[in-house]
Each structure stands twice: as C-alpha cells, then as structure tokens.
Design a protein around this motif. Structure first.
Motif: not given
Length: 201
Positions: A81-110
């Motif tokens: 069980x501990x090994x499975x939990x460690x594997x789950x923690x190490x593997x990225x979740x498929x449902x998680x989307x990659x975080x944006x690397x774009x700084x919103x302060x530099x985006x011209x939304x207007x």
C-alpha cells in the motif's frame, strides 16, 4: 570377678582412626545410593521438562504459526500500500492541467483581437470569441478568414503583443504563435481545420 591375662587384643590404642570394614562398606553404599538418586532425579526432571515443552508446542504451535503468518501478510500488505501511494504521489495526475507560465500582468486583456474562421466550420469563430471573453479578454471580434487554413495559429504584429498572443493561444489550445506584420489586427487568431476547440466531438 575373674582376671584373665592380657593378650594382643587388649593392646588397642585408646584413639584410633581405624574403622571396621563393615562400617566402611556401609558408608560407600550410602554415598553411592545418594549419588545415584541425585542423577536419577535430574534425569526425571529433564524428561518432565521435555514433555512439558512438547505438549506446549503441540497445543500452541499451530496458533503461533498462524499468528506469525498473519503478521507477515499484514506487513506485506502495508508495504504494498505504501509503495502504491508513493507511486501515485510521484505520477502526475491526468486530470491536472499544466500550470500557465504566462505572467497575466503582461497580457493586454483590453487589446483588440480578431478571431477568424478559416475552416468553413459553422460557428467556429464565435466559439473562439466566447472562449476568449470567458478568459478575460474584453475586445474580441469574430469573422471569416479569406482563405482556408489547416493549422490554427495566433499572429502578433510586434514584440509588445507577444505575451498577449501567447495567452490567446493558451486559451484556444493553439500551438503556433508567429510574428508578422501582414495581419488585420495587432493580435489575430486564425482557427484552422485542426479543430483546436474540439467542436466536432
């Protein structure tokens, strides 16, 4: 009282260490008897102890074996069980989307952004406009492109609009971000037939 002449038997020392042979023999038998009795006692005690240990092993042996087996299985299960939990923690979740690397302060939304349909798919440009508006852009127009395109792309006119173009590409799932001066708006989105908005599903 009759007095008899003294003989050799009368000449016995007053103090003597001699002991009669029958006395010596009796002491030896007593000592031998005690020694034999002591050895026999230890033999009997040893036999009784062996019997007790054997009886306890017969009675409690299966239970102890079962307890040890259960404990080993439990430890193995916990380790898995501990090994499975460690594997789950190490593997990225498929449902998680990659975080944006774009700084919103530099985006011209207007900034005025044109979204164009180059795939002849009804409603494609309007869908892109809605997605951009939901992302926070406040000045988005939708129209048809002058010629068909297979690959979607976001074009920007100068380096000042690059971050805004990258943000638009992120919102619309577009990989191509290119700089060019031959576009109708400073930031222009061309939606091709690769269906980045997944409208055909």
């Amino acid at each position: 009282m009759t007095n008899y002449p003294r003989d050799e038997f009368d000449r016995v020392p007053e103090f003597s260490t001699r002991v009669g042979s029958h006395h010596a023999h009796g002491w030896a038998q007593s000592a031998a008897s005690k020694s034999t009795g002591g050895k026999l006692r230890w033999v009997v005690l040893t036999a009784v102890l062996v019997l007790v240990i054997g009886a306890l092993s017969f009675i409690f042996g299966p239970q102890l074996k079962e307890t040890l087996a259960t404990s080993a299985e439990s430890e193995t299960s916990q380790s898995q069980e501990k090994t499975a939990e460690s594997s789950e923690e190490a593997a990225p979740s498929e449902s998680e989307s990659p975080s944006s690397t774009i700084d919103d302060e530099d985006v011209l939304y207007g900034q005025l952004i044109g979204v164009y349909n180059a795939a002849s798919v009804a409603g494609l440009a309007n869908a892109g406009e809605e997605a951009m508006t939901e992302a926070g852009f406040t000045s988005v127009v939708a129209d048809n492109w002058t010629k068909p395109a297979e690959v979607s792309a976001v074009y920007y006119m100068s380096e000042a609009y690059r971050t805004t173009a990258e943000k638009a590409a992120e919102v619309l799932n577009i990989d191509e971000v290119l700089q060019t001066s031959n576009i109708p708006n400073r930031v222009t989105v061309v939606l091709g037939s690769d269906d980045t908005l997944v409208l055909n599903e």
